[in-house]
Each structure stands twice: as C-alpha cells, then as structure tokens.
Scaffold this motif. Structure first.
Motif, PDB file in Angstrom:
ATOM      1  N   ASP A  36       0.850  -1.189   0.000  1.00 36.93           N
ATOM      2  CA  ASP A  36       0.000   0.000   0.000  1.00 36.93           C
ATOM      3  C   ASP A  36       0.886   1.240   0.000  1.00 36.93           C
ATOM      4  OD1 ASP A  36      -1.771   2.114   0.656  1.00 36.93           O
ATOM      5  OD2 ASP A  36      -3.041   0.777   1.837  1.00 36.93           O
ATOM      6  N   THR A  88       3.827  11.566   1.931  1.00 36.37           N
ATOM      7  CA  THR A  88       4.570  11.574   3.190  1.00 36.37           C
ATOM      8  C   THR A  88       5.401  10.304   3.334  1.00 36.37           C
ATOM      9  OG1 THR A  88       2.864  12.935   4.240  1.00 36.37           O
ATOM     10  CG2 THR A  88       4.343  11.740   5.693  1.00 36.37           C
ATOM     11  N   GLU A  89       4.831   9.165   2.937  1.00 40.40           N
ATOM     12  CA  GLU A  89       5.544   7.894   2.983  1.00 40.40           C
ATOM     13  C   GLU A  89       6.741   7.908   2.016  1.00 40.40           C
ATOM     14  OE1 GLU A  89       4.911   4.310   4.612  1.00 40.40           O
ATOM     15  OE2 GLU A  89       5.099   6.146   5.764  1.00 40.40           O
ATOM     16  N   LEU A 143      -0.916  11.146   2.382  1.00 40.90           N
ATOM     17  CA  LEU A 143      -0.204  10.163   3.178  1.00 40.90           C
ATOM     18  C   LEU A 143       0.816   9.414   2.322  1.00 40.90           C
ATOM     19  CD1 LEU A 143       0.255   8.692   5.812  1.00 40.90           C
ATOM     20  CD2 LEU A 143      -1.731   7.247   5.308  1.00 40.90           C
ATOM     21  N   ALA A 144       0.469   9.114   1.065  1.00 40.46           N
ATOM     22  CA  ALA A 144       1.410   8.438   0.176  1.00 40.46           C
ATOM     23  C   ALA A 144       2.644   9.299  -0.067  1.00 40.46           C
ATOM     24  CB  ALA A 144       0.729   8.108  -1.150  1.00 40.46           C
ATOM     25  N   VAL A 166      -4.809   6.533  -5.161  1.00 40.78           N
ATOM     26  CA  VAL A 166      -4.587   6.225  -3.753  1.00 40.78           C
ATOM     27  C   VAL A 166      -5.625   6.988  -2.923  1.00 40.78           C
ATOM     28  CG1 VAL A 166      -2.954   6.369  -1.831  1.00 40.78           C
ATOM     29  CG2 VAL A 166      -2.120   5.859  -4.138  1.00 40.78           C
ATOM     30  N   ARG A 205       0.273   3.976   1.110  1.00 39.85           N
ATOM     31  CA  ARG A 205       0.087   4.722   2.354  1.00 39.85           C
ATOM     32  C   ARG A 205       0.863   4.112   3.521  1.00 39.85           C
ATOM     33  NH1 ARG A 205      -6.266   4.086   2.217  1.00 39.85           N
ATOM     34  NH2 ARG A 205      -5.474   2.007   1.659  1.00 39.85           N
ATOM     35  N   ASP A 250      -5.590   8.246  -0.075  1.00 33.59           N
ATOM     36  CA  ASP A 250      -5.013   9.379   0.642  1.00 33.59           C
ATOM     37  C   ASP A 250      -3.649   9.705   0.030  1.00 33.59           C
ATOM     38  OD1 ASP A 250      -4.003  11.272   2.384  1.00 33.59           O
ATOM     39  OD2 ASP A 250      -4.618  10.207   4.200  1.00 33.59           O
TER      40      ASP A 250
END
Length: 266
Positions: A92, A123-124, A120-121, A115, A94, A117
């Motif tokens: 994932d 940020t990852e 969040l992706a 995705v 995220r 979010d």
C-alpha cells in the motif's frame, strides 16, 4: 477519491487500454528525472511494470522494488520484467514496507490519484528517501490533456448527465500541475519542479480505440460495461461521429501527463 468503476486487476486488459500509452510517457519522465545511476529504487504503484522496465533500461539502478496493491498487476509485471535487479511486492502506498531513509530514488507513474489518501502516500515517499534522494511522479492530465478519455467522457455526458461525476477530470483534482507540485512541497520535499510530458496516441482505427473500453479495467471502461447494450451502442456511435478519424482510418490523439520532481531535505 475512488469509485466502484475504478477496477484494476487484470494486467492484459490494462495494457490494451492505457498501458501501451504509458510506456512513452515513462521514457520521457525518466529522462527528465535525471536521477543518478545505481542506488536503491522503489516504484510505488508499479502496475504492470511499464515504469519499472523503463527505469531498468534508462537509469541503471542497483536494485528496484515494485510495490502495488494488485496481485493481478504484479503477476503481469513479473512476466514482463525478469531482470534480477528487480523484485515485486504487494503493498500500500500509504504504508510502504520499507524503513526510514532507506531508498535513493522513489518513483510513481499514473498511480497517486487512485490512492485514497495521496497526502499520506507522499509523506511515505518522503519518509523512505535518503537525504538528498530523489522523488518523482506523474499523473495523467485528465481534465485537458488526455485525448482518448476527454472524447469518451464528453460523449458519455452528452448521453448521460450522471457520467460527469465519474469523469476523472472532475474526480481527480490532484491531476493538475499546481496541485501536484503542492503535494510534493507539503510532504517536505525540496527543489520541487513540475513539467508537462506529452506523447502522441495514434489509434489504428475505431476498433483499436473502442475495443479497450470493453475490457472493464479503469473508470471509463468500468462505466462503459455498466451500461445496457443499447446505451453502450449509443455511446459507441456518438464517439464514432465525434472522433477525428483521418482519411486512412487512424485516429491521431495526444496524451499529456504532469510530472513532479523533488529531493529529500538532509
């Protein structure tokens, strides 16, 4: 935002629909990204492996991990990309299965808008980059630059006003140059740049254009296959009347993507 029509599972159907056009975009993107050779790479949302294969051919990574939530897509990627430097893993965007600061280059092609979010992706992606590492991604310009889909959704909306809500140009505000750049900046990446990437998409004939919409892979094909035979026939006929079909039967269109590049701050 996703919908019930966002079906992504069968790699061969995706290849006929969008995959074949994603390859020239991937080549232009990798050239523009200009990431250093070698190093550890991750392809987030690798799908059937179009960008993965391009990175291997043009950027010479030491190792590349392809991550995608679809086991069906990964099966297609494994069959097409057999280089020993590559591995694939269901995952994932995220919650990337990698430790902090462990990757030199992260790329993502035509995936972030799907995705749930994307913040969040992003940020990852920033989390797993080594200091000074490069993060790059691209998404289709659904609103204005993706000719095959613009014609489809405009015709669909002319017959069914409810289709407007399913049009990716309306559903995916991320797929614009300013929004994509802001996503990278807000994730803490530096030296953020956005670039348009445009490639020709010439269909051999009308069947070459229309046939992939019957494969059910993605929002537009999912919508087409949700229609009754009569409704689908009306959509087909309207598209045939509206598309710019040349004298030789070909349909010359173009596809534009927005690409973003940034670096991890030390």
């Amino acid at each position: 935002m996703t919908s019930e029509h966002d079906v992504w599972a069968v790699g061969d159907a995706y290849e006929a629909y969008i995959g074949r056009w994603s390859r020239p975009v991937a080549a232009e993107f990798v050239r523009w990204l200009a990431a250093p050779a070698g190093g550890r790479w991750v392809d987030v949302g690798c799908g059937t492996g179009a960008l993965t294969a391009t990175v291997l051919a043009a950027a010479d990574p030491a190792h590349l991990l392809g991550v995608d939530p679809s086991a069906g897509f990964l099966a297609g990627a494994r069959s097409r990309v057999t280089d020993p430097r590559v591995s694939f893993q269901v995952g994932d965007a995220r919650a990337l299965p990698l430790p902090d600061r462990s990757v030199d280059v992260v790329v993502s092609g035509l995936a972030l808008n799907f995705v749930p979010d994307p913040v969040l992706a992003a940020t990852e992606i920033a989390r797993i980059l080594t200091p000074g590492g490069v993060a790059g991604a691209y998404v289709w310009d659904y609103a204005d630059g993706m000719g095959m889909l613009r014609h489809f959704w405009d015709a669909a909306a002319a017959l069914d006003p409810a289709a407007v809500e399913l049009d990716e140009g309306n559903r995916f505000p991320l797929c614009r140059n300013d929004a994509l750049g802001r996503l990278w900046s807000d994730a803490g990446l530096g030296d953020v740049r956005v670039q348009a990437v445009e490639v020709p998409t010439v269909f051999a004939d009308f069947d070459d254009y229309w046939g992939p919409f019957l494969g059910g892979q993605g929002p537009a094909p999912g919508y087409a296959m949700s229609l009754s035979d009569k409704q689908r026939g009306a959509l087909r006929d309207l598209l045939h009347d509206r598309l710019p079909i040349a004298a030789d039967g070909t349909i010359p269109l173009t596809a534009r993507a927005w690409a973003v590049r940034g670096t991890a701050v030390a």
